[in-house]
Design a protein around this motif. Structure first.
Motif, PDB file in Angstrom:
ATOM      1  N   MET A   1      23.266 -43.031  23.971  1.00 31.03           N
ATOM      2  CA  MET A   1      23.990 -42.038  24.758  1.00 31.03           C
ATOM      3  C   MET A   1      23.253 -40.704  24.681  1.00 31.03           C
ATOM      4  SD  MET A   1      27.945 -40.802  24.356  1.00 31.03           S
ATOM      5  CE  MET A   1      28.523 -42.498  24.272  1.00 31.03           C
ATOM      6  N   THR A   2      23.013 -40.071  25.818  1.00 29.06           N
ATOM      7  CA  THR A   2      22.286 -38.815  25.838  1.00 29.06           C
ATOM      8  C   THR A   2      23.190 -37.658  25.434  1.00 29.06           C
ATOM      9  OG1 THR A   2      22.823 -38.309  28.140  1.00 29.06           O
ATOM     10  CG2 THR A   2      20.877 -39.692  27.734  1.00 29.06           C
ATOM     11  N   THR A   3      22.533 -36.516  25.126  1.00 23.77           N
ATOM     12  CA  THR A   3      23.292 -35.318  24.771  1.00 23.77           C
ATOM     13  C   THR A   3      24.205 -34.906  25.906  1.00 23.77           C
ATOM     14  OG1 THR A   3      21.574 -34.538  23.266  1.00 23.77           O
ATOM     15  CG2 THR A   3      23.081 -32.879  24.166  1.00 23.77           C
ATOM     16  N   ASP A   4      23.689 -34.889  27.137  1.00 18.60           N
ATOM     17  CA  ASP A   4      24.508 -34.498  28.285  1.00 18.60           C
ATOM     18  C   ASP A   4      25.712 -35.415  28.446  1.00 18.60           C
ATOM     19  OD1 ASP A   4      22.848 -32.421  28.843  1.00 18.60           O
ATOM     20  OD2 ASP A   4      21.788 -33.405  30.489  1.00 18.60           O
ATOM     21  N   THR A   5      25.498 -36.704  28.218  1.00 17.91           N
ATOM     22  CA  THR A   5      26.599 -37.660  28.344  1.00 17.91           C
ATOM     23  C   THR A   5      27.684 -37.395  27.306  1.00 17.91           C
ATOM     24  OG1 THR A   5      25.090 -39.343  29.200  1.00 17.91           O
ATOM     25  CG2 THR A   5      27.207 -40.098  28.347  1.00 17.91           C
ATOM     26  N   ARG A   6      27.251 -37.092  26.074  1.00 18.36           N
ATOM     27  CA  ARG A   6      28.230 -36.847  25.011  1.00 18.36           C
ATOM     28  C   ARG A   6      29.031 -35.574  25.272  1.00 18.36           C
ATOM     29  NH1 ARG A   6      24.183 -38.417  20.113  1.00 18.36           N
ATOM     30  NH2 ARG A   6      23.024 -36.778  21.190  1.00 18.36           N
ATOM     31  N   ILE A   7      28.383 -34.558  25.802  1.00 16.28           N
ATOM     32  CA  ILE A   7      29.096 -33.329  26.122  1.00 16.28           C
ATOM     33  C   ILE A   7      30.066 -33.560  27.281  1.00 16.28           C
ATOM     34  CG2 ILE A   7      28.826 -30.975  27.015  1.00 16.28           C
ATOM     35  CD1 ILE A   7      26.253 -30.796  25.383  1.00 16.28           C
TER      36      ILE A   7
ATOM     37  N   HIS B   1      37.465 -35.917  27.262  1.00 19.49           N
ATOM     38  CA  HIS B   1      38.452 -36.074  26.197  1.00 19.49           C
ATOM     39  C   HIS B   1      39.391 -34.869  26.135  1.00 19.49           C
ATOM     40  CE1 HIS B   1      35.647 -39.108  24.037  1.00 19.49           C
ATOM     41  NE2 HIS B   1      36.584 -39.741  24.730  1.00 19.49           N
ATOM     42  N   TYR B   2      38.858 -33.694  26.393  1.00 22.72           N
ATOM     43  CA  TYR B   2      39.712 -32.499  26.444  1.00 22.72           C
ATOM     44  C   TYR B   2      40.780 -32.666  27.515  1.00 22.72           C
ATOM     45  CZ  TYR B   2      41.199 -27.973  28.208  1.00 22.72           C
ATOM     46  OH  TYR B   2      41.966 -26.932  28.683  1.00 22.72           O
ATOM     47  N   GLU B   3      40.365 -33.080  28.700  1.00 23.35           N
ATOM     48  CA  GLU B   3      41.320 -33.240  29.803  1.00 23.35           C
ATOM     49  C   GLU B   3      42.339 -34.331  29.497  1.00 23.35           C
ATOM     50  OE1 GLU B   3      38.835 -33.926  33.149  1.00 23.35           O
ATOM     51  OE2 GLU B   3      38.097 -31.854  33.226  1.00 23.35           O
ATOM     52  N   GLN B   4      41.850 -35.420  28.867  1.00 26.77           N
ATOM     53  CA  GLN B   4      42.777 -36.496  28.520  1.00 26.77           C
ATOM     54  C   GLN B   4      43.810 -36.032  27.505  1.00 26.77           C
ATOM     55  OE1 GLN B   4      39.885 -39.381  27.227  1.00 26.77           O
ATOM     56  NE2 GLN B   4      39.958 -40.509  29.168  1.00 26.77           N
TER      57      GLN B   4
ATOM     58  N   VAL C   1      42.212 -39.104  21.416  1.00 24.10           N
ATOM     59  CA  VAL C   1      40.807 -39.091  21.820  1.00 24.10           C
ATOM     60  C   VAL C   1      40.045 -37.930  21.174  1.00 24.10           C
ATOM     61  CG1 VAL C   1      41.348 -40.170  24.028  1.00 24.10           C
ATOM     62  CG2 VAL C   1      41.226 -37.675  23.882  1.00 24.10           C
ATOM     63  N   LEU C   2      40.749 -37.019  20.511  1.00 28.57           N
ATOM     64  CA  LEU C   2      40.079 -35.836  19.983  1.00 28.57           C
ATOM     65  C   LEU C   2      39.109 -36.171  18.853  1.00 28.57           C
ATOM     66  CD1 LEU C   2      43.005 -33.259  20.043  1.00 28.57           C
ATOM     67  CD2 LEU C   2      41.127 -33.528  21.677  1.00 28.57           C
ATOM     68  N   SER C   3      39.424 -37.162  18.056  1.00 32.62           N
ATOM     69  CA  SER C   3      38.517 -37.558  16.974  1.00 32.62           C
ATOM     70  C   SER C   3      37.204 -38.093  17.538  1.00 32.62           C
ATOM     71  CB  SER C   3      39.173 -38.615  16.084  1.00 32.62           C
ATOM     72  OG  SER C   3      40.268 -38.066  15.393  1.00 32.62           O
ATOM     73  N   ALA C   4      37.302 -38.851  18.615  1.00 27.13           N
ATOM     74  CA  ALA C   4      36.092 -39.355  19.261  1.00 27.13           C
ATOM     75  C   ALA C   4      35.261 -38.208  19.807  1.00 27.13           C
ATOM     76  CB  ALA C   4      36.459 -40.334  20.384  1.00 27.13           C
ATOM     77  N   ALA C   5      35.932 -37.193  20.354  1.00 25.87           N
ATOM     78  CA  ALA C   5      35.223 -36.023  20.859  1.00 25.87           C
ATOM     79  C   ALA C   5      34.501 -35.306  19.728  1.00 25.87           C
ATOM     80  CB  ALA C   5      36.184 -35.081  21.556  1.00 25.87           C
ATOM     81  N   ASP C   6      35.166 -35.168  18.595  1.00 26.46           N
ATOM     82  CA  ASP C   6      34.531 -34.519  17.445  1.00 26.46           C
ATOM     83  C   ASP C   6      33.271 -35.265  17.015  1.00 26.46           C
ATOM     84  OD1 ASP C   6      36.275 -32.394  17.174  1.00 26.46           O
ATOM     85  OD2 ASP C   6      37.617 -33.469  15.808  1.00 26.46           O
ATOM     86  N   ARG C   7      33.345 -36.581  16.981  1.00 21.50           N
ATOM     87  CA  ARG C   7      32.183 -37.368  16.572  1.00 21.50           C
ATOM     88  C   ARG C   7      31.030 -37.205  17.561  1.00 21.50           C
ATOM     89  NH1 ARG C   7      32.366 -41.084  12.743  1.00 21.50           N
ATOM     90  NH2 ARG C   7      30.839 -42.411  13.799  1.00 21.50           N
TER      91      ARG C   7
ATOM     92  N   ASP D   1      29.589 -33.779  16.979  1.00 20.18           N
ATOM     93  CA  ASP D   1      28.847 -33.735  15.709  1.00 20.18           C
ATOM     94  C   ASP D   1      27.465 -34.361  15.884  1.00 20.18           C
ATOM     95  OD1 ASP D   1      30.838 -32.431  14.342  1.00 20.18           O
ATOM     96  OD2 ASP D   1      31.618 -34.230  13.336  1.00 20.18           O
ATOM     97  N   ALA D   2      27.405 -35.439  16.656  1.00 18.85           N
ATOM     98  CA  ALA D   2      26.121 -36.086  16.912  1.00 18.85           C
ATOM     99  C   ALA D   2      25.202 -35.168  17.706  1.00 18.85           C
ATOM    100  CB  ALA D   2      26.328 -37.404  17.657  1.00 18.85           C
ATOM    101  N   VAL D   3      25.766 -34.462  18.684  1.00 17.41           N
ATOM    102  CA  VAL D   3      24.974 -33.492  19.456  1.00 17.41           C
ATOM    103  C   VAL D   3      24.468 -32.385  18.534  1.00 17.41           C
ATOM    104  CG1 VAL D   3      25.077 -31.713  21.250  1.00 17.41           C
ATOM    105  CG2 VAL D   3      26.137 -33.941  21.646  1.00 17.41           C
ATOM    106  N   GLU D   4      25.345 -31.878  17.674  1.00 21.20           N
ATOM    107  CA  GLU D   4      24.963 -30.794  16.762  1.00 21.20           C
ATOM    108  C   GLU D   4      23.863 -31.257  15.802  1.00 21.20           C
ATOM    109  OE1 GLU D   4      26.860 -27.859  13.325  1.00 21.20           O
ATOM    110  OE2 GLU D   4      28.205 -29.050  14.596  1.00 21.20           O
ATOM    111  N   ALA D   5      23.985 -32.496  15.311  1.00 22.61           N
ATOM    112  CA  ALA D   5      22.968 -33.032  14.402  1.00 22.61           C
ATOM    113  C   ALA D   5      21.617 -33.134  15.099  1.00 22.61           C
ATOM    114  CB  ALA D   5      23.399 -34.396  13.876  1.00 22.61           C
TER     115      ALA D   5
END
Length: 217
Positions: free
Chosen positions: A1-7, A13-16, A25-31, A34-38
């Motif tokens: 999954m690309t960075t753009d896709t994760r964002i 997930h915010y809208e959901q 879905v918020l935990s999935a968004a955090d993960r 976090d992957a983007v930040e890493a």
């Protein structure tokens, strides 16, 4: 999954969560974030390291970035990512701070993680720098084993600039171990590999090694 896709997924997930009442879905968004930040921390750290190699001015943020990336990857269960970040932590200590004892635990951990993840490129980097550590400690046979294995992996991957860089290191070892014919052959091959545009920076290493090892080869 690309960075753009994760964002983009985080936006979804915010809208959901807000409009659809889906707080789950918020935990999935955090993960995902976090992957983007890493990934971003690791990339910024590598740029800082490249700048150090060019300017020889240390940026302490480099270590902070690599440690942040390693911690996030660990928490995400991303063995491959953590292995790469641990390598760069080791490289910072070894190259920037000239502190091999501090570098060794990170390099050894990187090797274990990258092998487990099947990440041959990071394995080749960890082997290369463990070879440097062994060389500096006078364990020449161990150093040669690490560098030869790193070179083998890089040949498999078609990473020719990395092969050329390793051949320079092997030439220095061959000189110290009294194998002048091998020095000549190693530097000749390294020079041939630096003809490619993406390997020209290594050409200076080869020229310097020729000058330093001239009596041996």
């Amino acid at each position: 999954m690309t960075t753009d896709t994760r964002i983009s997924k985080a936006q979804l997930h915010y809208e959901q969560a807000v409009f659809g009442g889906r707080a789950d879905v918020l935990s999935a968004a955090d993960r995902d974030l976090d992957a983007v930040e890493a990934d971003l921390a690791l990339a910024r750290g590598r740029i800082a390291h490249a700048r150090y190699l060019e300017q020889h001015v240390a940026d302490e943020r480099e270590l902070e970035l690599f440690e942040r990336a390693a911690g996030l990857y660990r928490d995400l269960g991303d063995t491959r990512g953590e292995g790469e970040a641990r390598f760069w932590i080791g490289a910072f200590h070894q190259v920037v701070r000239d502190d091999t004892p501090a570098a060794l635990p990170a390099l050894e951990r990187s090797l274990a993680l990258s092998v487990a993840a099947g990440d041959r490129l990071t394995t080749s980097y960890a082997r290369r720098h463990l070879g440097f550590a062994a060389h500096r400690a006078g364990r020449l046979n161990e150093a040669r084993t690490h560098l030869e294995e790193s070179t083998r992996l890089r040949r498999e991957l078609g990473f020719l600039p990395g092969v050329a860089a390793n051949l320079v290191g092997l030439a220095h070892l061959a000189a110290e171990q009294g194998r002048p014919e091998e020095v000549t052959a190693l530097l000749r091959e390294a020079e041939s590999l630096t003809e490619a545009p993406d390997a020209r920076g290594i050409r200076h290493w080869v020229a310097r090694a020729r000058a330093e090892l001239a009596p041996a080869g």
